[in-house]
Design a protein around this motif. Sequence first.
Motif, PDB file in Angstrom:
ATOM      1  N   PHE A 459      -1.083  -8.839   3.151  1.00 23.98           N
ATOM      2  CA  PHE A 459      -1.815  -7.589   3.217  1.00 23.98           C
ATOM      3  C   PHE A 459      -2.297  -7.101   4.596  1.00 23.98           C
ATOM      4  O   PHE A 459      -2.448  -5.763   4.691  1.00 23.98           O
ATOM      5  CB  PHE A 459      -3.205  -7.566   2.236  1.00 23.98           C
ATOM      6  CG  PHE A 459      -2.904  -7.475   0.733  1.00 23.98           C
ATOM      7  CD1 PHE A 459      -2.777  -6.635   0.165  1.00 23.98           C
ATOM      8  CD2 PHE A 459      -2.451  -8.903   0.200  1.00 23.98           C
ATOM      9  CE1 PHE A 459      -2.535  -6.580  -1.257  1.00 23.98           C
ATOM     10  CE2 PHE A 459      -2.229  -8.964  -1.126  1.00 23.98           C
ATOM     11  CZ  PHE A 459      -2.211  -7.606  -2.015  1.00 23.98           C
ATOM     12  N   LEU A 460      -2.562  -7.828   5.511  1.00 22.13           N
ATOM     13  CA  LEU A 460      -3.287  -7.308   6.749  1.00 22.13           C
ATOM     14  C   LEU A 460      -2.673  -7.598   7.924  1.00 22.13           C
ATOM     15  O   LEU A 460      -3.367  -7.449   9.136  1.00 22.13           O
ATOM     16  CB  LEU A 460      -4.827  -7.740   6.901  1.00 22.13           C
ATOM     17  CG  LEU A 460      -5.567  -7.512   5.509  1.00 22.13           C
ATOM     18  CD1 LEU A 460      -6.927  -8.384   5.865  1.00 22.13           C
ATOM     19  CD2 LEU A 460      -5.821  -6.152   5.811  1.00 22.13           C
ATOM     20  N   THR A 462      -0.078  -6.437   9.741  1.00 21.89           N
ATOM     21  CA  THR A 462       0.549  -5.367  10.297  1.00 21.89           C
ATOM     22  C   THR A 462      -0.093  -4.182  10.222  1.00 21.89           C
ATOM     23  O   THR A 462       0.197  -3.179  10.779  1.00 21.89           O
ATOM     24  CB  THR A 462       1.972  -5.321  10.138  1.00 21.89           C
ATOM     25  OG1 THR A 462       2.206  -4.727   8.882  1.00 21.89           O
ATOM     26  CG2 THR A 462       2.732  -6.582  10.633  1.00 21.89           C
ATOM     27  N   THR A 463      -1.119  -4.122   9.274  1.00 25.93           N
ATOM     28  CA  THR A 463      -1.528  -2.486   8.802  1.00 25.93           C
ATOM     29  C   THR A 463      -2.681  -2.030   9.735  1.00 25.93           C
ATOM     30  O   THR A 463      -3.007  -2.804  10.603  1.00 25.93           O
ATOM     31  CB  THR A 463      -2.254  -2.680   7.455  1.00 25.93           C
ATOM     32  OG1 THR A 463      -2.770  -1.412   6.884  1.00 25.93           O
ATOM     33  CG2 THR A 463      -3.593  -3.467   7.498  1.00 25.93           C
ATOM     34  N   ARG A 464      -2.768  -0.751  10.127  1.00 23.65           N
ATOM     35  CA  ARG A 464      -3.428  -0.188  10.867  1.00 23.65           C
ATOM     36  C   ARG A 464      -4.734   0.398  10.265  1.00 23.65           C
ATOM     37  O   ARG A 464      -5.853   0.596  10.842  1.00 23.65           O
ATOM     38  CB  ARG A 464      -2.924   1.109  11.490  1.00 23.65           C
ATOM     39  CG  ARG A 464      -3.960   1.861  12.481  1.00 23.65           C
ATOM     40  CD  ARG A 464      -3.966   0.958  13.824  1.00 23.65           C
ATOM     41  NE  ARG A 464      -4.948   1.917  14.584  1.00 23.65           N
ATOM     42  CZ  ARG A 464      -6.205   1.728  14.429  1.00 23.65           C
ATOM     43  NH1 ARG A 464      -6.817   0.981  13.520  1.00 23.65           N
ATOM     44  NH2 ARG A 464      -7.031   2.326  15.250  1.00 23.65           N
ATOM     45  N   ASN A 465      -4.592   0.322   8.797  1.00 20.91           N
ATOM     46  CA  ASN A 465      -5.787   0.789   8.229  1.00 20.91           C
ATOM     47  C   ASN A 465      -6.095   0.078   6.952  1.00 20.91           C
ATOM     48  O   ASN A 465      -5.001  -0.536   6.443  1.00 20.91           O
ATOM     49  CB  ASN A 465      -5.578   2.429   7.753  1.00 20.91           C
ATOM     50  CG  ASN A 465      -5.384   3.481   8.671  1.00 20.91           C
ATOM     51  OD1 ASN A 465      -4.164   3.693   9.236  1.00 20.91           O
ATOM     52  ND2 ASN A 465      -6.335   3.762   9.403  1.00 20.91           N
ATOM     53  N   ALA A 466      -7.242   0.059   6.194  1.00 19.72           N
ATOM     54  CA  ALA A 466      -7.457  -0.901   4.921  1.00 19.72           C
ATOM     55  C   ALA A 466      -8.755  -0.274   4.461  1.00 19.72           C
ATOM     56  O   ALA A 466      -9.502   0.155   5.287  1.00 19.72           O
ATOM     57  CB  ALA A 466      -7.498  -2.517   5.392  1.00 19.72           C
ATOM     58  N   VAL A 491      -8.763  -3.501  12.929  1.00 24.99           N
ATOM     59  CA  VAL A 491      -8.001  -2.638  11.676  1.00 24.99           C
ATOM     60  C   VAL A 491      -8.945  -1.643  11.399  1.00 24.99           C
ATOM     61  O   VAL A 491     -10.278  -1.956  11.075  1.00 24.99           O
ATOM     62  CB  VAL A 491      -7.833  -3.408  10.417  1.00 24.99           C
ATOM     63  CG1 VAL A 491      -7.223  -2.581   9.419  1.00 24.99           C
ATOM     64  CG2 VAL A 491      -6.431  -4.454  10.953  1.00 24.99           C
ATOM     65  N   GLY A 512       2.251   1.426   1.137  1.00 23.26           N
ATOM     66  CA  GLY A 512       1.537   0.263   1.527  1.00 23.26           C
ATOM     67  C   GLY A 512       0.036   0.054   2.080  1.00 23.26           C
ATOM     68  O   GLY A 512      -0.361  -1.034   2.792  1.00 23.26           O
ATOM     69  N   THR A 513      -0.672   1.066   1.983  1.00 25.02           N
ATOM     70  CA  THR A 513      -2.214   0.980   2.439  1.00 25.02           C
ATOM     71  C   THR A 513      -2.678  -0.142   1.720  1.00 25.02           C
ATOM     72  O   THR A 513      -2.907  -0.211   0.414  1.00 25.02           O
ATOM     73  CB  THR A 513      -2.901   2.339   2.289  1.00 25.02           C
ATOM     74  OG1 THR A 513      -2.232   3.370   3.157  1.00 25.02           O
ATOM     75  CG2 THR A 513      -4.117   2.206   2.708  1.00 25.02           C
ATOM     76  N   PRO A 514      -3.457  -1.147   2.334  1.00 27.95           N
ATOM     77  CA  PRO A 514      -4.284  -2.129   1.617  1.00 27.95           C
ATOM     78  C   PRO A 514      -5.539  -1.628   1.150  1.00 27.95           C
ATOM     79  O   PRO A 514      -6.193  -1.098   1.652  1.00 27.95           O
ATOM     80  CB  PRO A 514      -4.292  -3.261   2.679  1.00 27.95           C
ATOM     81  CG  PRO A 514      -3.420  -2.820   3.790  1.00 27.95           C
ATOM     82  CD  PRO A 514      -3.445  -1.246   3.840  1.00 27.95           C
ATOM     83  N   LYS A 541      -1.375  -0.718  -1.820  1.00 24.18           N
ATOM     84  CA  LYS A 541      -0.975  -2.223  -2.162  1.00 24.18           C
ATOM     85  C   LYS A 541      -2.363  -2.810  -2.239  1.00 24.18           C
ATOM     86  O   LYS A 541      -3.181  -2.783  -1.488  1.00 24.18           O
ATOM     87  CB  LYS A 541      -0.290  -2.853  -1.066  1.00 24.18           C
ATOM     88  CG  LYS A 541      -0.021  -4.539  -1.241  1.00 24.18           C
ATOM     89  CD  LYS A 541       0.987  -4.891  -0.206  1.00 24.18           C
ATOM     90  CE  LYS A 541       1.495  -6.282  -0.375  1.00 24.18           C
ATOM     91  NZ  LYS A 541       2.270  -6.869   0.728  1.00 24.18           N
TER      92      LYS A 541
END
Length: 603
Positions: A459-460, A462-466, A491, A512-514, A541
């Motif tokens: 979940f985390l 490569t994400t930039r936002n969550a 993040v 794809g945003t967690p 996600k």
Amino acid sequence: MCGIVGIVGKNQAERVILNGLHRLEYRGYDSAGLFVADESHHHLVKSPGRIKNLEDKVTAEVTGNIGIGHTRWATHGEPTEENAHPHTSQSGQLVLVHNGVIENFEEIQQNYLSEHTFLGQTDTEIAVHLVEELKVKENLSTKEAFRKALSIIKGSYAFGLIDLTDLQTIYVAKNKSPLLIGLGDGFNVICSDALAVLDQTDTFVEIEDGEMVTVTADSVVIEKQDGQVVTRDSFKTQVDLTDIEKGTYPFYMLKEIDEQPTVMRRLVQEYQGDNHQVNIDPALVAEFAQSDRIYIVACGTSNNAGWSAKTLIEKLTNIPVEVHLSSEFAYDMPLLSAKPFFIYLSQSGETADSRQVLVTTNKLGHPALTITNVAGSTLSREAKHTLLLYAGPEIAVASTKAYTGQIAVMSILAKAVGEYKQIQAAKEFDVFHELSIVASAMDSLINDKQHIKDLADEFLATTRNAFYIGRSNDYYVSMEAALKLKEISYVQAEGFAAGELKHGTIALIEEGTPVMAIITEEVTGSHTRGNIKEVESRGAKTLVIVTEKLAKPTDQIVLPTVHPLLSSLVSVVPTQLLAYNATIQRGYDVDKPRNLAKSVTVE
């Protein structure tokens, strides 16, 4: 927000200082430096970056029997070698380290130092130049020039000053910034935190605001601003040197996450009296019970702990609770109730914003309780009452065990107050039994590290936002979960009340945003499930953290069952591990995130 270590009367002062600075790394810093001297030589070494950079520059000839060292967290001027401490006076005769912020440094520069040349841009350099200016222009001793400078300087400070013509003395002063004197055998030390010099001594003397201290190898003389000598007993710290070692752990944060079940059990041992009664000062319980409103004042993670304890305090005591940010409350105090009671939450007990409020509420005559991890800290000394977390030193900048410890202590206090008031819900709440169940639940989640690591990878990575979402107390935990993720992994994470997503924030959901949802309450669980569907339909996600009773087969993290009032103590643990693993994946320093400090001692 930085650290000071000094010593007089012991050879290889540089080793004591460097070891102490390493132990203060947890407080946060961006540069470091030291000054050491003996009767033949003196050496000033400074470096931006890690203490290892400074250590690499300390060659064999850099040694002495008196010295001061410093880790800096930049407030005035960039983190460069020129701006690193210690700073010297115009002639180079005086050397100074400083924690805090001098509010009138520009005025001092204009009124006293217009002809001086400065090497950097710090307020500290202004201070050491001022001492020398007064010493020369008014023909004063260094001690008296220092005393007069203190009467001119406004703001927060902890100072350590050495005069090259008197290498048997360190002059010390304090105002709103922590500093201790450590007593040795044939030597004495100064430090921002006892942890820095536990290998040298376990015996310390506190310094109060407005005091000046003359420290030599065999004496410590404390004086008030008017020169009146103060006698004060020493105390022995309860922290053992082994408490601050990582052992086999790669990072302190992971060690401290793992220590949370032990903290719960220790709190039971410390606060449980005979017949399962709560062992808390009856005067504190009575004063709390007689109030008409509770004001919890704190910053950051401690503020989030206040929110998580709000409901349990209200349910067990029937007293309404407000939770406030210290930095806002200090300058915009709301209309208070007729009989307020204040709770100050602070891991270090040195948080400057919270102290600003405490000073004000003390003047107004309102009772105050500090809940802290550090006995003898400023907030502890200045509040009427103190309850300790008994969590052991918390070294990682990102707080974990202090957060859960604060909630647990407030649950114990609420139980005591509720029983005092004969509240039925409190009578039925066996807090010590329930905290023991919490400890076992924490153990279960901590033992599931690999599963949580795999989820962080998924979940985390490569994400930039969550986003974290939840309702009621799950919302409060979401705020803390998001703070943990953003402060160490960088993040951009936010915690939201799940029902508020559709009032604007859902516009930020992309493919794809967690979105991590926390569900521990049956009454709001189905509503949060609906919010999960809403974000999934926009491409999110989703990861669900849910209690056993409310779990579905597709939920990823299932929490062991605990008392509903204590659910936040358990639901926060996987979020701590998610943040930890997200940071490891990105190759960042878990314990020392950029731009942050552990003990925030400036407003």
